[in-house]
Design an enzyme around this catalytic site. Structure first.
Site, PDB file in Angstrom:
ATOM      1  N   GLY A  13      10.784  97.326  -2.999  1.00 19.61           N
ATOM      2  CA  GLY A  13      10.097  97.165  -4.283  1.00 19.61           C
ATOM      3  C   GLY A  13      10.723  96.149  -5.225  1.00 19.61           C
ATOM      4  O   GLY A  13      10.698  96.331  -6.442  1.00 19.61           O
ATOM      5  N   ASN A  15       9.477  93.246  -5.770  1.00 15.79           N
ATOM      6  CA  ASN A  15       8.344  92.725  -6.553  1.00 15.79           C
ATOM      7  C   ASN A  15       7.922  93.714  -7.630  1.00 15.79           C
ATOM      8  O   ASN A  15       7.632  93.316  -8.762  1.00 15.79           O
ATOM      9  CB  ASN A  15       7.170  92.394  -5.628  1.00 15.79           C
ATOM     10  CG  ASN A  15       7.335  91.034  -4.975  1.00 15.79           C
ATOM     11  OD1 ASN A  15       7.130  90.020  -5.615  1.00 15.79           O
ATOM     12  ND2 ASN A  15       7.739  91.025  -3.713  1.00 15.79           N
ATOM     13  N   ARG A  92       0.642  98.841   5.077  1.00 13.43           N
ATOM     14  CA  ARG A  92      -0.485  99.449   5.796  1.00 13.43           C
ATOM     15  C   ARG A  92      -1.658  98.486   5.744  1.00 13.43           C
ATOM     16  O   ARG A  92      -1.926  97.885   4.695  1.00 13.43           O
ATOM     17  CB  ARG A  92      -0.936 100.766   5.130  1.00 13.43           C
ATOM     18  CG  ARG A  92       0.130 101.784   4.925  1.00 13.43           C
ATOM     19  CD  ARG A  92       0.736 102.280   6.218  1.00 13.43           C
ATOM     20  NE  ARG A  92      -0.265 102.822   7.125  1.00 13.43           N
ATOM     21  CZ  ARG A  92      -0.043 103.009   8.431  1.00 13.43           C
ATOM     22  NH1 ARG A  92       1.109 102.664   8.969  1.00 13.43           N
ATOM     23  NH2 ARG A  92      -0.989 103.513   9.185  1.00 13.43           N
ATOM     24  N   ASN A 108      -2.779  90.844  -3.235  1.00 16.01           N
ATOM     25  CA  ASN A 108      -1.659  90.899  -2.299  1.00 16.01           C
ATOM     26  C   ASN A 108      -0.847  89.626  -2.466  1.00 16.01           C
ATOM     27  O   ASN A 108      -1.356  88.606  -2.923  1.00 16.01           O
ATOM     28  CB  ASN A 108      -2.186  90.985  -0.864  1.00 16.01           C
ATOM     29  CG  ASN A 108      -1.055  91.117   0.144  1.00 16.01           C
ATOM     30  OD1 ASN A 108      -0.097  91.861  -0.077  1.00 16.01           O
ATOM     31  ND2 ASN A 108      -1.151  90.404   1.250  1.00 16.01           N
ATOM     32  N   HIS A 110       1.508  87.164  -0.040  1.00 15.65           N
ATOM     33  CA  HIS A 110       1.875  86.923   1.353  1.00 15.65           C
ATOM     34  C   HIS A 110       2.901  85.792   1.397  1.00 15.65           C
ATOM     35  O   HIS A 110       2.693  84.743   0.785  1.00 15.65           O
ATOM     36  CB  HIS A 110       0.634  86.538   2.160  1.00 15.65           C
ATOM     37  CG  HIS A 110       0.958  86.248   3.582  1.00 15.65           C
ATOM     38  ND1 HIS A 110       1.281  87.239   4.488  1.00 15.65           N
ATOM     39  CD2 HIS A 110       1.055  85.077   4.265  1.00 15.65           C
ATOM     40  CE1 HIS A 110       1.556  86.693   5.652  1.00 15.65           C
ATOM     41  NE2 HIS A 110       1.422  85.379   5.544  1.00 15.65           N
ATOM     42  N   THR A 142      -9.494  90.864   0.971  1.00 17.06           N
ATOM     43  CA  THR A 142     -10.789  91.102   1.600  1.00 17.06           C
ATOM     44  C   THR A 142     -10.506  91.717   2.967  1.00 17.06           C
ATOM     45  O   THR A 142      -9.352  91.965   3.309  1.00 17.06           O
ATOM     46  CB  THR A 142     -11.565  89.779   1.776  1.00 17.06           C
ATOM     47  OG1 THR A 142     -10.770  88.907   2.587  1.00 17.06           O
ATOM     48  CG2 THR A 142     -11.865  89.119   0.432  1.00 17.06           C
ATOM     49  N   LEU A 145      -7.449  89.847   7.178  1.00 16.17           N
ATOM     50  CA  LEU A 145      -6.022  89.999   6.890  1.00 16.17           C
ATOM     51  C   LEU A 145      -5.422  88.688   6.358  1.00 16.17           C
ATOM     52  O   LEU A 145      -5.524  87.652   7.029  1.00 16.17           O
ATOM     53  CB  LEU A 145      -5.284  90.437   8.166  1.00 16.17           C
ATOM     54  CG  LEU A 145      -3.821  90.805   7.978  1.00 16.17           C
ATOM     55  CD1 LEU A 145      -3.666  92.090   7.185  1.00 16.17           C
ATOM     56  CD2 LEU A 145      -3.133  90.929   9.332  1.00 16.17           C
ATOM     57  N   THR A 173      12.533  85.152  -4.309  1.00 11.13           N
ATOM     58  CA  THR A 173      12.852  84.851  -5.711  1.00 11.13           C
ATOM     59  C   THR A 173      11.647  84.237  -6.421  1.00 11.13           C
ATOM     60  O   THR A 173      11.360  84.580  -7.577  1.00 11.13           O
ATOM     61  CB  THR A 173      14.066  83.900  -5.778  1.00 11.13           C
ATOM     62  OG1 THR A 173      15.108  84.487  -5.016  1.00 11.13           O
ATOM     63  CG2 THR A 173      14.540  83.700  -7.195  1.00 11.13           C
ATOM     64  N   GLU A 175       8.544  84.700  -5.533  1.00 13.69           N
ATOM     65  CA  GLU A 175       7.500  85.743  -5.616  1.00 13.69           C
ATOM     66  C   GLU A 175       7.614  86.524  -6.920  1.00 13.69           C
ATOM     67  O   GLU A 175       6.616  86.908  -7.521  1.00 13.69           O
ATOM     68  CB  GLU A 175       7.626  86.736  -4.451  1.00 13.69           C
ATOM     69  CG  GLU A 175       7.212  86.158  -3.114  1.00 13.69           C
ATOM     70  CD  GLU A 175       7.160  87.194  -2.013  1.00 13.69           C
ATOM     71  OE1 GLU A 175       7.814  88.244  -2.124  1.00 13.69           O
ATOM     72  OE2 GLU A 175       6.454  86.928  -1.025  1.00 13.69           O
TER      73      GLU A 175
HETATM   74  C1  GRF Z   1       7.333  90.532  -0.064  1.00 14.10           C
HETATM   75  O1  GRF Z   1       8.166  89.560   0.445  1.00 14.10           O
HETATM   76  C2  GRF Z   1       5.882  90.163   0.152  1.00 14.10           C
HETATM   77  O2  GRF Z   1       5.698  88.813   0.431  1.00 14.10           O
HETATM   78  C3  GRF Z   1       5.447  90.971   1.331  1.00 14.10           C
HETATM   79  O3  GRF Z   1       6.240  92.135   1.282  1.00 14.10           O
HETATM   80  C4  GRF Z   1       7.480  91.851   0.640  1.00 14.10           C
HETATM   81  C5  GRF Z   1       7.781  92.990  -0.297  1.00 14.10           C
HETATM   82  O4  GRF Z   1       9.096  93.005  -0.752  1.00 14.10           O
HETATM   83  N1  GRF Z   1       4.029  91.202   1.257  1.00 14.10           N
HETATM   84  P1  GRF Z   1       9.579  94.006  -1.895  1.00 14.10           P
HETATM   85  O5  GRF Z   1       9.376  95.431  -1.370  1.00 14.10           O
HETATM   86  O6  GRF Z   1       8.768  93.751  -3.117  1.00 14.10           O
HETATM   87  O7  GRF Z   1      11.018  93.713  -2.084  1.00 14.10           O
END
Ligand code: GRF
Length: 214
Positions: A13, A15, A92, A108, A110, A142, A145, A173, A175
């Site tokens: 977590g 993010n 998931r 999302n 990615h 959507t 994937l 970083t 993200e």
């Molecule tokens: C992120 O790197 C994201 O790109 C991917 O899952 C990762 C989640 O990391 N979808 P965190 O749990 O937020 O550290």
């Protein structure tokens, strides 16, 4: 009134933490109404509790198939009336039922410059291909994937001598900056999902907004 957002996690977590910090700092206007996990041991649940955000957990292993798990998740999430669902390391794959139920409301991130490299192991694939640029992309979810309309991408130059692990850290970083920014744009209504496309400031966005990082 700020937009009610649910954050879905499965693991560490980081993010999620970026969202918590941005809201606390006043740089992001979202009401983080619940943090949901399919994994009771996800460290992100502790981050949420520490920040005073309600948590909910349903273990996918308790269900015989994806469809019945997703129906239970929908029932739980709907209790919180989220206007936005933020997938932040939620490991998931979502069923068509789930995607339809929340059409245009699920984001999302990615770790690749989509449409390049959907799926797993993106950092190593970028290094193997000798790409000059890599990054992470926020998109609407959507049924395809990693294929929904893109909103915002953060990019950086690849150093051909770095390892996949080092690249992963650099991408994570960025993200933490681009995901709250993109969610804020959706929460404020500047970015919207309509007719299967992303709209930015009232115009169809064929390309995402791009931020370049060192
Ligand atoms: C992120 O790197 C994201 O790109 C991917 O899952 C990762 C989640 O990391 N979808 P965190 O749990 O937020 O550290």
């Amino acid at each position: 009134m700020s937009c009610r957002a649910a954050i879905l996690i499965s693991g560490s977590g980081t993010n999620l933490q970026a969202f918590i910090d941005a809201v606390a700092a006043g740089s992001l206007e979202l009401d983080l109404c619940v943090v949901f996990s399919n994994n009771p041991n996800a460290f992100g649940l502790q981050r949420a509790e520490k920040a005073g955000i309600p948590t909910a957990c349903i273990e996918h292993g308790d269900f015989s198939d994806r469809e019945s798990f997703d129906r239970a998740v929908i029932e739980e999430l709907d209790r919180w009336n989220p206007e936005l669902l933020i997938l932040a390391g939620f490991m998931r794959i979502l069923s068509p039922t789930f995607v339809k139920h929340y059409e245009g409301k699920v984001l999302n991130i990615h770790p690749a410059l989509l449409p390049k490299y959907p799926g797993l192991n993106t950092h190593q694939r970028v290094l193997d291909a000798g790409d000059k640029w890599h990054g992470s992309t926020v998109h609407f979810v959507t049924e395809e994937l990693d294929g929904g309309p893109r909103i915002l991408a953060g990019r950086l130059r690849v150093d051909p001598n770095e390892t996949a692990e080092e690249l992963l850290h650099r991408v994570q970083t960025i993200e933490h900056q681009v995901y709250p920014e993109a969610a804020g744009l959706v929460g404020s209504g500047r970015v919207a999902f309509n007719d299967g496309q992303a709209w930015i400031d009232g115009k169809v966005a064929d390309e995402p907004i791009v931020r370049t990082f060192p």
